[in-house]
Enzyme design. Structure first.
Site, short mmCIF file in Angstrom:
data_model
loop_
_atom_site.label_atom_id
_atom_site.label_comp_id
_atom_site.label_asym_id
_atom_site.label_seq_id
_atom_site.Cartn_x
_atom_site.Cartn_y
_atom_site.Cartn_z
N TYR A 190 3.58 6.55 9.87
CA TYR A 190 2.93 5.27 9.99
C TYR A 190 3.62 4.13 8.37
CZ TYR A 190 -1.13 2.81 8.42
OH TYR A 190 -2.27 2.21 8.53
N TYR A 224 -8.87 5.92 7.27
CA TYR A 224 -9.23 5.97 9.05
C TYR A 224 -10.41 7.17 9.04
CZ TYR A 224 -5.49 3.10 10.17
OH TYR A 224 -4.22 2.66 10.42
N HIS A 241 0.87 -1.29 0.21
CA HIS A 241 0.04 -0.30 -0.12
C HIS A 241 0.93 1.86 0.28
CE1 HIS A 241 -4.61 -0.87 0.76
NE2 HIS A 241 -3.84 -2.42 0.84
N LYS A 280 0.64 -0.30 15.08
CA LYS A 280 1.81 -0.02 15.29
C LYS A 280 2.62 -1.40 16.83
CE LYS A 280 3.69 3.08 13.44
NZ LYS A 280 4.37 2.57 12.51
N PRO A 323 -4.55 0.44 18.97
CA PRO A 323 -3.83 0.20 17.35
C PRO A 323 -4.26 1.02 15.95
CG PRO A 323 -6.26 -0.83 18.33
CD PRO A 323 -5.93 0.28 18.97
P1 RFL Z 1 0.84 -11.69 21.94
O1 RFL Z 1 0.27 -11.68 20.18
O2 RFL Z 1 -0.12 -11.74 22.86
O3 RFL Z 1 1.64 -13.56 22.20
C1 RFL Z 1 1.78 -13.25 23.62
C2 RFL Z 1 1.86 -15.09 23.75
O4 RFL Z 1 2.37 -15.55 25.15
C3 RFL Z 1 1.94 -16.28 25.60
N1 RFL Z 1 1.11 -16.49 27.10
C4 RFL Z 1 2.08 -17.43 27.40
N2 RFL Z 1 3.05 -18.13 27.00
C5 RFL Z 1 3.45 -19.08 28.15
N3 RFL Z 1 3.47 -19.12 29.23
C6 RFL Z 1 2.79 -17.94 29.71
N4 RFL Z 1 2.60 -17.81 31.29
C7 RFL Z 1 1.43 -16.56 28.99
N5 RFL Z 1 1.02 -15.56 29.43
C8 RFL Z 1 1.12 -15.78 27.62
C9 RFL Z 1 0.39 -16.18 25.03
O5 RFL Z 1 -0.84 -17.14 24.73
C10 RFL Z 1 0.49 -15.83 23.32
O6 RFL Z 1 1.07 -16.30 22.50
O7 RFL Z 1 2.14 -10.77 21.70
P2 RFL Z 1 3.16 -10.08 20.81
O8 RFL Z 1 3.91 -11.83 20.52
O9 RFL Z 1 4.37 -9.39 21.65
O10 RFL Z 1 3.04 -9.69 20.06
C11 RFL Z 1 1.90 -8.36 19.99
C12 RFL Z 1 0.30 -8.31 18.82
O11 RFL Z 1 0.27 -9.57 19.66
C13 RFL Z 1 0.13 -7.18 19.14
O12 RFL Z 1 0.85 -6.01 19.24
C14 RFL Z 1 -0.64 -6.47 18.12
O13 RFL Z 1 -1.44 -7.95 17.89
C15 RFL Z 1 -2.23 -5.75 19.17
N6 RFL Z 1 -3.04 -5.61 18.68
C16 RFL Z 1 -2.77 -4.63 16.78
N7 RFL Z 1 -1.57 -4.32 16.50
C17 RFL Z 1 -1.74 -3.86 15.45
O14 RFL Z 1 -0.94 -2.83 15.29
N8 RFL Z 1 -2.81 -3.40 14.59
C18 RFL Z 1 -4.11 -4.22 14.89
O15 RFL Z 1 -5.42 -3.99 14.78
C19 RFL Z 1 -4.20 -4.90 16.56
N9 RFL Z 1 -5.36 -5.04 17.45
C20 RFL Z 1 -4.32 -6.08 18.48
C21 RFL Z 1 -5.77 -5.87 18.72
C22 RFL Z 1 -4.13 -6.90 19.97
C23 RFL Z 1 -5.80 -7.48 20.99
N10 RFL Z 1 -5.45 -7.67 22.64
C24 RFL Z 1 -3.76 -7.99 22.69
C25 RFL Z 1 -6.29 -7.96 23.05
C26 RFL Z 1 -6.43 -6.38 18.69
C27 RFL Z 1 -6.34 -7.36 19.92
C28 RFL Z 1 -7.65 -7.50 20.83
C1 PHB Z 2 -6.17 -4.57 10.98
O1 PHB Z 2 -5.94 -4.49 9.80
O2 PHB Z 2 -6.30 -4.77 11.73
C2 PHB Z 2 -5.36 -3.04 11.30
C3 PHB Z 2 -5.41 -2.24 10.33
C4 PHB Z 2 -4.59 -0.14 10.41
C5 PHB Z 2 -4.57 -0.41 11.69
C6 PHB Z 2 -5.17 -1.24 12.87
C7 PHB Z 2 -5.43 -2.53 12.27
O3 PHB Z 2 -4.71 0.87 12.21
#
Ligand code: RFL
Ligand code: PHB
Length: 394
Positions: A385, A201, A72, A297, A293
């Site tokens: 971004y 957005y 993109h 980032k 989100p």
């Molecule tokens: P994760 O993905 O939470 O993975 C951590 C892993 O550790 C495991 N765990 C354990 N394992 C062993 N022993 C324990 N005691 C443990 N406790 C936990 C868990 O089961 C899991 O598998 O963290 P990681 O790897 O640091 O990755 C970070 C990303 O996942 C996170 O920053 C993003 O997904 C944040 N986030 C979003 N980021 C974006 O850039 N765009 C988004 O749209 C976006 N949507 C989101 C999100 C995070 C969400 N969370 C955390 C609730 C939506 C949600 C719902």
């Molecule tokens: C997503 O596709 O889940 C997404 C993309 C951009 C954002 C947050 C979430 O800023």
């Protein structure tokens, strides 16, 4: 069990670190609380900075991403019904982002790890970290009722916000910074073509909207909702109707609706812990910081931490550079705070804050006018971004 680097958590952060360390000839063992399918079932981030893509390439896991990821070159804002394109590539000397879901990144990393035979133990419980300040740290845990122990040189805490790693650091040696936002995001995933070629957005008085995508046939939409909102009160029909109301007519007329594959509400939080290191224990990704989100980032900051720790540990094992171990936290935090700032800025700019004073509303409006009507303003948004450069490790 013995290994060089024990990694707690097989989310994207733990798996990417494991793969890069494996490429550097460093032994790793990952333990994960959940089952692989559970980890893959979490629908989260969708946008990869070019630095994250480069890192995935270095890890040797980008073949499918290079084939299927959508490059993109821009995003779009909507304020007061007016569409404002942000030509990311034009404003950043050719940089872009890639649309490729976190689920797919995780799937590719899991596959690569199993292909190279590096061990991951899923379904562990009662994880405890011991002697992180000593030269002989270890981890104990239970697997199917049996007690196990890992002895290692270092521990990488990649276990997300609710994991044990950060919680095992004595409270008196850390400082936590938190902001809880007064709303959440209701997300819906559907096998329908995206409404627009670029992500949108949109600010609206009924609340913020994000129109995102996973592919040319799969869309991801988000609505700003009050924190008290419950997902089971949102039928697909109610979601689509609300989305249409928050978009200009010429766009909502193009919206293709369909069954939701997933629907969930995520609260928005900003959080950082300092330092990101305690002796031989390093914190990475969501274990150390959370962003709302809006700036896309979260996953990219996790990759940024991995970049620094991977390079530092490679220098340590290959060239005996023990001095670099002490710089991890500061290097990682420098970039984390910039990501926090950008995510905070985007959240402020785009959301509706009911409890804001009239003065604060005027400031939000002035911010919008300034940033979106000036090339310097747009450039600063674009630069952040697509992702700021990593500092060198040397
Ligand atoms: P994760 O993905 O939470 O993975 C951590 C892993 O550790 C495991 N765990 C354990 N394992 C062993 N022993 C324990 N005691 C443990 N406790 C936990 C868990 O089961 C899991 O598998 O963290 P990681 O790897 O640091 O990755 C970070 C990303 O996942 C996170 O920053 C993003 O997904 C944040 N986030 C979003 N980021 C974006 O850039 N765009 C988004 O749209 C976006 N949507 C989101 C999100 C995070 C969400 N969370 C955390 C609730 C939506 C949600 C719902
Ligand atoms: C997503 O596709 O889940 C997404 C993309 C951009 C954002 C947050 C979430 O800023």
């Amino acid at each position: 069990m013995k290994t060089q680097v024990a990694i707690i958590g097989a989310g994207p952060c733990g798996l990417l670190l494991g793969q890069l360390l494996h490429k550097s000839g460093i032994q790793t063992l990952i333990i994960e609380r959940q089952a692989p399918d559970y980890v893959l079932g979490r629908i989260r981030a969708g946008i990869l900075e070019s630095g994250t893509v480069d890192l995935l390439r270095e890890a040797g896991v980008a073949q499918r991403l290079d084939r299927e990821g959508l490059i993109h070159h821009g995003i779009e804002f909507i304020f007061d019904g007016k569409r404002i394109p942000v030509p990311l590539s034009e404003l950043t000397g050719g940089k872009s982002v890639v649309v490729y879901g976190q689920t797919e990144v995780t799937r590719d990393l899991m596959q690569a790890r199993s292909d190279c035979g590096a061990p991951t133990i899923y379904g562990v419980s009662d994880v405890e970290i011991h002697d992180a300040k000593s030269d002989h740290p270890s981890i104990t845990f239970k697997k199917e009722g049996e007690s196990c122990r890992i002895e290692c040189d270092f521990i990488a805490g990649c276990d997300g916000f609710h994991g044990v790693s950060r919680q095992s650091i004595p409270r008196e040696v850390i400082r936590e910074y938190t902001n809880i936002w007064p709303f959440g995001w209701l997300g819906l995933l559907s096998d329908t073509p995206p409404i627009n070629s670029e992500l949108i957005y949109a600010h609206h008085e009924r609340g913020f909207v994000l129109c995102s995508q996973r592919s040319l046939t799969r869309s991801r939409y988000y609505l700003q909702v009050p924190l008290s909102e419950q997902v089971d009160k949102w039928s697909d029909e109610r979601f689509w109707n609300e989305l249409k109301q928050r978009l200009p007519v010429e766009l909502s007329a193009k919206l293709v609706t369909g069954h939701s594959l997933e629907k969930s509400i995520a609260p928005l939080r900003s959080y950082v812990v300092e330092p990101m290191q305690y002796g031989k224990l390093f914190l990475l990704g969501d274990a150390a910081h959370i962003v709302p989100p809006t700036g896309a980032k979260g996953l990219n900051l996790a990759a940024s931490d991995v970049n620094y720790l991977w390079r530092i540990l490679t220098q340590y094992y290959q060239h005996g550079r023990a001095d670099l171990l002490a710089v991890y936290s500061q290097l990682a935090l420098n970039r984390v705070w910039k990501g926090e700032r950008f995510s905070w800025f985007m959240t402020h700019l785009l959301h509706d804050f009911q409890e804001k004073s009239d003065f604060d509303r005027k400031m939000q409006e002035a911010d919008r006018h300034y940033y979106l009507e000036s090339t310097a303003g747009l450039m600063t948004i674009a630069e952040n971004y697509v992702g700021l450069a990593y500092e060198k490790v040397d």
